[in-house]
Design an enzyme around this catalytic site. Sequence first.
Site, PDB file in Angstrom:
ATOM      1  N   CYS A 325       0.833  -1.206   0.000  1.00  0.00           N
ATOM      2  CA  CYS A 325       0.000   0.000   0.000  1.00  0.00           C
ATOM      3  C   CYS A 325       0.865   1.252   0.000  1.00  0.00           C
ATOM      4  O   CYS A 325       0.512   2.247   0.627  1.00  0.00           O
ATOM      5  CB  CYS A 325      -0.875   0.013   1.244  1.00  0.00           C
ATOM      6  SG  CYS A 325      -2.291  -1.061   1.123  1.00  0.00           S
ATOM      7  N   ASP A 326       1.998   1.217  -0.650  1.00  0.00           N
ATOM      8  CA  ASP A 326       2.873   2.380  -0.700  1.00  0.00           C
ATOM      9  C   ASP A 326       2.936   2.842  -2.145  1.00  0.00           C
ATOM     10  O   ASP A 326       3.298   2.068  -3.034  1.00  0.00           O
ATOM     11  CB  ASP A 326       4.262   2.010  -0.193  1.00  0.00           C
ATOM     12  CG  ASP A 326       5.113   3.251   0.069  1.00  0.00           C
ATOM     13  OD1 ASP A 326       5.164   4.136  -0.822  1.00  0.00           O
ATOM     14  OD2 ASP A 326       5.698   3.351   1.144  1.00  0.00           O
TER      15      ASP A 326
END
Lengths: 377, 377
Positions: A325-326
């Site tokens: 989720c980056d």
Amino acid sequence: MATQRILDFLATRRPDGPCLVVDLDVVRDNYCAFEKALPDSRIYYAVKANPAPEILRLLAQLGSSFDTASVAEIEMALNAGATADRISYGNTIKKERDIARAYELGIRLFAVDCEEEVEKIARVAPGSRVFCRVLTDGAGAEWPLSRKFGCVPAMAVDVLRHARTLGLDPYGVSFHVGSQQTDLDAWDRALADARGVFGALADEGIVLRMVNMGGGFPTRYLRDVPAAQAYGQAIFSALRKHFGNRIPETIIEPGRGMVGNAGVIKSEVVLISKKADNDNVRWVYLDIGKFGGLAETMDEAIRYPLVTRHDGSETAPCVLAGPTCDSADVMYEKTPYPLPLSLTIGDEVLIEGTGAYTTTYASVAFNGFEPLRSYVI
Amino acid sequence: MATQRILDFLATRRPDGPCLVVDLDVVRDNYCAFEKALPDSRIYYAVKANPAPEILRLLAQLGSSFDTASVAEIEMALNAGATADRISYGNTIKKERDIARAYELGIRLFAVDCEEEVEKIARVAPGSRVFCRVLTDGAGAEWPLSRKFGCVPAMAVDVLRHARTLGLDPYGVSFHVGSQQTDLDAWDRALADARGVFGALADEGIVLRMVNMGGGFPTRYLRDVPAAQAYGQAIFSALRKHFGNRIPETIIEPGRGMVGNAGVIKSEVVLISKKADNDNVRWVYLDIGKFGGLAETMDEAIRYPLVTRHDGSETAPCVLAGPTCDSADVMYEKTPYPLPLSLTIGDEVLIEGTGAYTTTYASVAFNGFEPLRSYVI
């Protein structure tokens, strides 16, 4: 570069999740190629490239020496069967207590690039040999060098003189032409600088004996690179040109060149999607990314070859991204990667040339994902 | 931001090597500030920011819900005492078998940004609620957002309609304004887009009920940032403006804003040197760098406050680098960091605002260095 042994291992074991598989036969071939190309140089394998115990044991058996970056790496090399006289503590940035610990373990060869580091070594590793790293410009390298390591040649003269004053053995000069260096002239320029340091100190009665030519030997990613033999010839010519018939001892420190092409990462397509109906670039998300071992895709520096079961069929440009989720976990976006149109979710993607600088770069648990698993066969 | 409790811990325990110390009192204060600033929003803590069990347990006790990126993070939240109905599987990139496992664990709330992901969820997590992430431009954020997550609003309408068709519950829309977002208008622009998706689907008889406003709430590094209260007011005004008196349920997902200022990394100066006698910039090498937990210094994005015992005395610009043999392991070079001239080798340097996105980013063993240790007090 996915050898039959690697393909057989993957077909038989079917490991779940992303993993690296390293073929020791390729490492052995690489070692022999370096030995043949530079028969008068001692090979110090750069442990940081891939410290898997099986790799270190093989190289120790083959007679390799080891370039280490920390006490932990020194211990790994010793555990693999190397004797302390075959280990260099090659990091120019060391805590004094780590130098002391290395000295206890028998290490007598240390890298420096400033007087402050010489003083630490003189205090806790008396009498040791030191070599001073000089700055190079790194032009021609794919993984960029900053000015982080080394000093200008004129300062190296001061540093090595200081070492002599403090009772150390000023042994030689090191340089690094930049990782994945494909310009053979880079060694010529660096050897000219090294020769300058030798000359200046000889005038003062200090005789250096060694040139550590570092690493930089490339592995083949997407483009062909010169073979070890070509590097050997270019380096030998440069040594002859600058040192005449008084060529000093030489050391090389291959890391990527020793293990890069020996490893393949198996990954899986998690998702393929578009951001809008009229987008013509697809996003392909793998189960490994920048924080799972592919850190060298930073700034799209290293471009790995990808292999899928659809190769040969029609392709279209894709953005390639990792599973976290980056939003920084995107490997190739500025220069999209052509991938088969028939690629689908769940497909296996082999990432070749990943034997070096992958497993240990993996983050410990970012987003809850495990570090990259590794099999050495 | 190094609280007295953190300073006392370091003074008493004197841990060797770099480490992060997190003060739970600060986390509690942050949680309460969010609750007060946005009393009508449910707080889903972004576990990826710092998944330390002590932090998750505290937040579970305080009533927080949890935004998770993987099955491992779901299990961490459950182990900390959260019930499954308080957990969102917020990663838009999920393997189908991971969705199935999450469903087994009781998770019924999933993020999507394309029809392909909706289809996976429909197959293995029937009837679940899904929210679709829409793209935002990320302007004003310090840690940049790529287009990695989300789709354009028009496509979100298709995605949520598809979810309904496949028997899922089209629950709402999410967005993320970019991490460390200091422009309060960013939420206004994103809420306008969300309202558009609500309206388009309402016209088809599909009534969305939730807006997930993501994270982005900043922590204070070197510059002052608006307080939670200011964010709360700006967001409430924007909700009122776009949704009138039919404001939907709202969710926020603070990560950095919840734990960033609660943590301090203790590091040590390993070396201070110059590259040439006439250089006016010193190089300061710490025992932690880009691969040891400070990954967010990538491209010098996040600039942490540094505290030394010499603060207040005369400073000069320094390049700040980490301890590994990797030339990319340099934190601040383009914009050198002013540090005291009297700083010396062995000095302690506190790196403030490091409670988020540090421990789990640390590489597993690059150069033989251990991952960042962490103490939660």
